[in-house]
Scaffold this active site. Sequence first.
Site, PDB file in Angstrom:
ATOM      1  N   ALA A  25       4.719  -3.337  -4.251  1.00  0.00           N
ATOM      2  CA  ALA A  25       4.377  -4.071  -5.678  1.00  0.00           C
ATOM      3  C   ALA A  25       2.848  -4.590  -5.350  1.00  0.00           C
ATOM      4  CB  ALA A  25       5.144  -5.405  -4.592  1.00  0.00           C
ATOM      5  N   SER A  26       2.041  -3.384  -4.522  1.00  0.00           N
ATOM      6  CA  SER A  26       0.859  -3.785  -4.306  1.00  0.00           C
ATOM      7  C   SER A  26      -0.329  -2.493  -4.827  1.00  0.00           C
ATOM      8  CB  SER A  26       1.149  -3.250  -2.617  1.00  0.00           C
ATOM      9  OG  SER A  26       1.225  -1.717  -2.304  1.00  0.00           O
ATOM     10  N   ASP A  84       7.742  -1.306   5.998  1.00  0.00           N
ATOM     11  CA  ASP A  84       9.247   0.077   5.708  1.00  0.00           C
ATOM     12  C   ASP A  84      10.108  -0.493   4.435  1.00  0.00           C
ATOM     13  OD1 ASP A  84      10.213   2.528   5.063  1.00  0.00           O
ATOM     14  OD2 ASP A  84      10.127   2.770   7.075  1.00  0.00           O
ATOM     15  N   ALA A 115       6.507   4.675  -4.590  1.00  0.00           N
ATOM     16  CA  ALA A 115       6.141   6.354  -4.159  1.00  0.00           C
ATOM     17  C   ALA A 115       5.373   6.635  -2.733  1.00  0.00           C
ATOM     18  CB  ALA A 115       5.098   6.361  -5.233  1.00  0.00           C
ATOM     19  N   TYR A 161       5.943  19.281 -11.998  1.00  0.00           N
ATOM     20  CA  TYR A 161       6.462  18.209 -12.125  1.00  0.00           C
ATOM     21  C   TYR A 161       8.458  18.082 -12.719  1.00  0.00           C
ATOM     22  CZ  TYR A 161       7.237  12.756 -12.049  1.00  0.00           C
ATOM     23  OH  TYR A 161       7.256  11.608 -11.312  1.00  0.00           O
ATOM     24  N   LYS A 205      13.502  12.760  -9.510  1.00  0.00           N
ATOM     25  CA  LYS A 205      13.836  11.871 -10.400  1.00  0.00           C
ATOM     26  C   LYS A 205      15.129  11.889 -11.740  1.00  0.00           C
ATOM     27  CE  LYS A 205       9.294   9.693  -9.701  1.00  0.00           C
ATOM     28  NZ  LYS A 205      10.111   8.296 -10.021  1.00  0.00           N
TER      29      LYS A 205
HETATM   30  P1  NAI Z   1       1.402   4.047  -5.751  1.00  0.00           P
HETATM   31  O1  NAI Z   1       1.146   5.138  -5.205  1.00  0.00           O
HETATM   32  O2  NAI Z   1       0.315   3.014  -6.851  1.00  0.00           O
HETATM   33  O3  NAI Z   1       1.626   2.259  -5.783  1.00  0.00           O
HETATM   34  C1  NAI Z   1       3.464   2.751  -4.662  1.00  0.00           C
HETATM   35  C2  NAI Z   1       3.871   1.642  -3.690  1.00  0.00           C
HETATM   36  O4  NAI Z   1       5.314   1.412  -2.752  1.00  0.00           O
HETATM   37  C3  NAI Z   1       2.570   0.457  -3.262  1.00  0.00           C
HETATM   38  O5  NAI Z   1       3.413  -0.319  -3.034  1.00  0.00           O
HETATM   39  C4  NAI Z   1       3.209   1.207  -1.615  1.00  0.00           C
HETATM   40  O6  NAI Z   1       3.126   0.299  -0.734  1.00  0.00           O
HETATM   41  C5  NAI Z   1       4.593   1.243  -1.506  1.00  0.00           C
HETATM   42  N1  NAI Z   1       5.245   1.801  -0.146  1.00  0.00           N
HETATM   43  C6  NAI Z   1       4.757   3.581   0.067  1.00  0.00           C
HETATM   44  N2  NAI Z   1       6.409   3.869   0.343  1.00  0.00           N
HETATM   45  C7  NAI Z   1       6.420   2.405   1.209  1.00  0.00           C
HETATM   46  C8  NAI Z   1       7.095   2.119   2.537  1.00  0.00           C
HETATM   47  N3  NAI Z   1       8.500   2.843   2.907  1.00  0.00           N
HETATM   48  N4  NAI Z   1       8.158   0.848   1.888  1.00  0.00           N
HETATM   49  C9  NAI Z   1       7.582  -0.302   1.241  1.00  0.00           C
HETATM   50  N5  NAI Z   1       6.087   0.114   0.094  1.00  0.00           N
HETATM   51  C10 NAI Z   1       6.257   1.193   0.142  1.00  0.00           C
HETATM   52  O7  NAI Z   1       2.483   5.076  -6.462  1.00  0.00           O
HETATM   53  P2  NAI Z   1       2.880   4.707  -8.367  1.00  0.00           P
HETATM   54  O8  NAI Z   1       2.550   5.743  -8.926  1.00  0.00           O
HETATM   55  O9  NAI Z   1       2.701   2.977  -9.238  1.00  0.00           O
HETATM   56  O10 NAI Z   1       4.388   4.930  -8.409  1.00  0.00           O
HETATM   57  C11 NAI Z   1       5.452   3.893  -8.612  1.00  0.00           C
HETATM   58  C12 NAI Z   1       6.878   4.556  -9.226  1.00  0.00           C
HETATM   59  O11 NAI Z   1       6.482   4.993 -10.861  1.00  0.00           O
HETATM   60  C13 NAI Z   1       6.912   6.202  -8.964  1.00  0.00           C
HETATM   61  O12 NAI Z   1       7.981   6.052  -8.820  1.00  0.00           O
HETATM   62  C14 NAI Z   1       6.356   7.131  -9.598  1.00  0.00           C
HETATM   63  O13 NAI Z   1       6.752   8.084  -9.714  1.00  0.00           O
HETATM   64  C15 NAI Z   1       6.359   6.473 -10.987  1.00  0.00           C
HETATM   65  N6  NAI Z   1       5.812   6.671 -12.031  1.00  0.00           N
HETATM   66  C16 NAI Z   1       4.385   7.158 -11.731  1.00  0.00           C
HETATM   67  C17 NAI Z   1       3.181   7.504 -12.931  1.00  0.00           C
HETATM   68  C18 NAI Z   1       2.158   7.817 -12.217  1.00  0.00           C
HETATM   69  O14 NAI Z   1       2.026   8.775 -13.526  1.00  0.00           O
HETATM   70  N7  NAI Z   1       1.555   7.550 -11.441  1.00  0.00           N
HETATM   71  C19 NAI Z   1       4.272   8.246 -13.999  1.00  0.00           C
HETATM   72  C20 NAI Z   1       5.240   7.579 -14.279  1.00  0.00           C
HETATM   73  C21 NAI Z   1       6.292   6.790 -13.179  1.00  0.00           C
END
Ligand code: NAI
Length: 399
Positions: free
Chosen positions: A49-50, A111, A140, A236, A245
């Site tokens: 969520a962060s 975690d 992620a 990808y 995915k």
């Molecule tokens: P991000 O890196 O901004 O956010 C990841 C989040 O997961 C953060 O809140 C982080 O604290 C949390 N996190 C990571 N490991 C953790 C753990 N062990 N325990 C608790 N929290 C944990 O990533 P983003 O880009 O927002 O990705 C989120 C989803 O969206 C992923 O499934 C990604 O594949 C998908 N996505 C991303 C795209 C992009 O272009 N960035 C496009 C389409 C889908």
Amino acid sequence: MIIQPRVRGFICLTSHPEGTAEHVKQQIAYVKSKGKIENGPKKVLVIGASTGFGLASRITAAFGSDASTIGVFFEKPAAPGKPGTAGWYNSAAFEQEANQAGLYAKSINGDAFSDEVKKQAIELIKQDLGQVDLVVYSLASPRRTHPKTGVAHSSVLKPINQPFTNKTVDFHAGVISDISIQPVESDDDIENTIAVMGGEDWKFWIEELKAANVLADGLKTVAYSYIGPELTYPIYRNGTIGKAKDDLEATVPVLNDLLADLNGISYVSVNKALVTQSSSAIPVVPLYISLLYKVMKEKGIHEGTIEQIQRLFAERLYTGAAPALDDKGRIRVDDLEMREDVQAEVAKLWEQATTENLEEISDIAGYRNEFFHLFGFNFSNVDYEADTNEVVEVPSIKG
Ligand code: NAI
């Protein structure tokens, strides 16, 4: 302390508390400007969520639908002389804004793959909300310790079968070069990446939440996926991350069976390519994103994470009718990215792109700006020369 960006490759080691708060406030303002989402969610658990799409989901639920939110994330808290991570400051700012607006918001920093954090989340839901009606799964991560086997899995970003060579960009220096990435050496790389980024942990969450009776009747759960253009397929969608995915998407029918007696439903939403901490780590993708941004901005159809998620909630998940799905059962909010005219122009620019013309034909400047925004830098109304209090607490985690 005075906090300036300290960049190492695709990450920034420092984050600015006031800048990240500004970033959160801008996203809240956008959601409010779109008006209330009728029949939106009311009690929401966001896992991841962060930052990125998860933070945008939490903001959209809270400020678009007055939802109570519990956020789970894995971030480094701030300590004297040591700024916290961007996700820590984002969550602090989010909770402050939510509290001021009279909205319930609590967070768990730990975690999410572990049984312990799942138990904590269940206890918090039981204690404060009773049940949740939406679970957003937006993790992620590069690694996962499996809660049942104890095995530590690391994901890899590799092609499968053949090496992949294409252009990539060092977005700080603005230099384009060719990159060759060797394919996986064994199926272990694929299995490990699926273990980290596939659907098993999403399933564990829903199973455990259901067993604890904290899922409301009519529950919705959504996780995020990506497809993208053919030029990134080898790294990808047809690479190791794409296999993960595929696994995430294949979890939807499994969860639908599990949720049937609650009239619940699960979705995967395919989102647009955006600058986040995770996407900047993938070779080739930043150059694609900077060309895509140029084309989509020129056409007036550019969206960031908050615009994507607001649209997902208002025009897909909470319209009062079942959302349209593609032939593989997925919600699509990457529809504008994948439009034929957009993709044709990006493909043309891709062929032309060189270090010399990069600033002109791409939105590399916009990419860089958004990258710095992720860490709270480059906001014109924040004074980065001024002393700032780095020890910011997330209100619900304090003490
Ligand atoms: P991000 O890196 O901004 O956010 C990841 C989040 O997961 C953060 O809140 C982080 O604290 C949390 N996190 C990571 N490991 C953790 C753990 N062990 N325990 C608790 N929290 C944990 O990533 P983003 O880009 O927002 O990705 C989120 C989803 O969206 C992923 O499934 C990604 O594949 C998908 N996505 C991303 C795209 C992009 O272009 N960035 C496009 C389409 C889908």
